[in-house]
Motif scaffolding. Structure first.
Motif: not given
Length: 266
Positions: A43-47, A57-62
């Motif tokens: 959800a955070l990625e989509q926003a 596949r790691a996440y970082r601030l968008g």
């Protein structure tokens, strides 16, 4: 806590030390179940609040955070960001609280609050701030800046009071080392007889000292116990002050400002 708040709370797990986190990392740090964490991350990625590296596949601030941060800077005056936290600190301390920004080696007034009823107050001139080496604020800035900054400051006569000799390097380095270890700078009757102060640095988004916050009080109000009390209040608010100015306090400074009993309990 609402679902939205829980999802947004995951953003606080990212830091300079951990700029990228995988699903397993976030699950471990948050203590939540894997399915819930994955749903929140998606959800955070989509926003746009997070982005995922295709290879790791790691996440970082968008990018949405950059856009919102920029909008806040453009639309909310800096003074407005500080008004509440500095006003609260002044009421809690019962003294004058002052935030100044460094422009070159000049301390420039940003905001101050004097929310107390004491009949004896510190006389304050927002447009006539003393030079760097004459203040607790200036020394707080120097103590938490790279070493090359001190070299430049020592070479610039505007950093000291008119007619005053340049500080002795050995002495000032020793004092700045003490400040960096203690977490705050202090000045007792050093600039004006009867006026004392304590000060901490304020950090920008990259974790660099770029401003200062100080509490000034009549020396007659108390000795070392008063200094320690006011410094403790200042350090407790340190993160909030930097965040209000769009900054982030380096983790080792957060640890320095955290009382030993709180560190032991965490």
């Amino acid at each position: 806590m609402s679902t939205i708040a829980k999802a947004l709370g995951l953003l606080d797990l990212f830091s300079d030390a951990q700029p990228a986190l995988g699903l397993t990392d976030v699950q471990r740090l948050s203590g939540r179940d894997k399915a819930t964490v994955h749903r929140h991350l998606v959800a955070l990625e989509q926003a746009g609040f997070l982005e995922q590296d295709a290879s790791t596949r790691a996440y970082r601030l968008g990018p949405a955070l950059t856009r919102l941060a920029g909008m806040r800077v453009r639309t909310v005056p800096e003074v407005e960001m500080l008004r509440t936290v500095i006003g609260n600190l002044s009421r809690e301390a019962g003294e004058l609280v002052h935030v100044s920004r460094l422009q070159g080696f000049d301390l420039v007034h940003v905001h101050h609050a004097e929310e107390h009823e004491h009949p004896v107050r510190v006389s304050f001139d927002a447009y006539g701030l003393p030079p760097l080496f004459a203040t607790a604020s200036g020394k707080a800035y120097l103590a938490f800046s790279p070493g090359g900054v001190l070299d430049l400051a020592l070479a610039d006569p505007r950093t000291r009071l008119p007619g005053a000799p340049a500080p002795q390097r050995i002495e000032i380095e020793a004092e700045l080392k003490q400040i960096a270890t203690r977490g705050y700078a202090r000045n007792r009757d050093g600039l004006r007889l009867g006026v004392s102060s304590v000060a901490i640095p304020v950090f920008d988004a990259a974790g660099r000292a770029f401003a200062t916050c100080s509490i000034a009080y009549p020396t007659g109000r108390g000795g070392k116990a008063t200094e320690a009390h006011l410094a403790r209040l200042l350090m407790q608010r340190g993160e909030e002050i930097s965040q209000a100015m769009g900054g982030s306090v380096p983790q080792h400074i957060v640890q320095l400002w955290t009382p030993a009993q709180e560190r032991a309990a965490s």
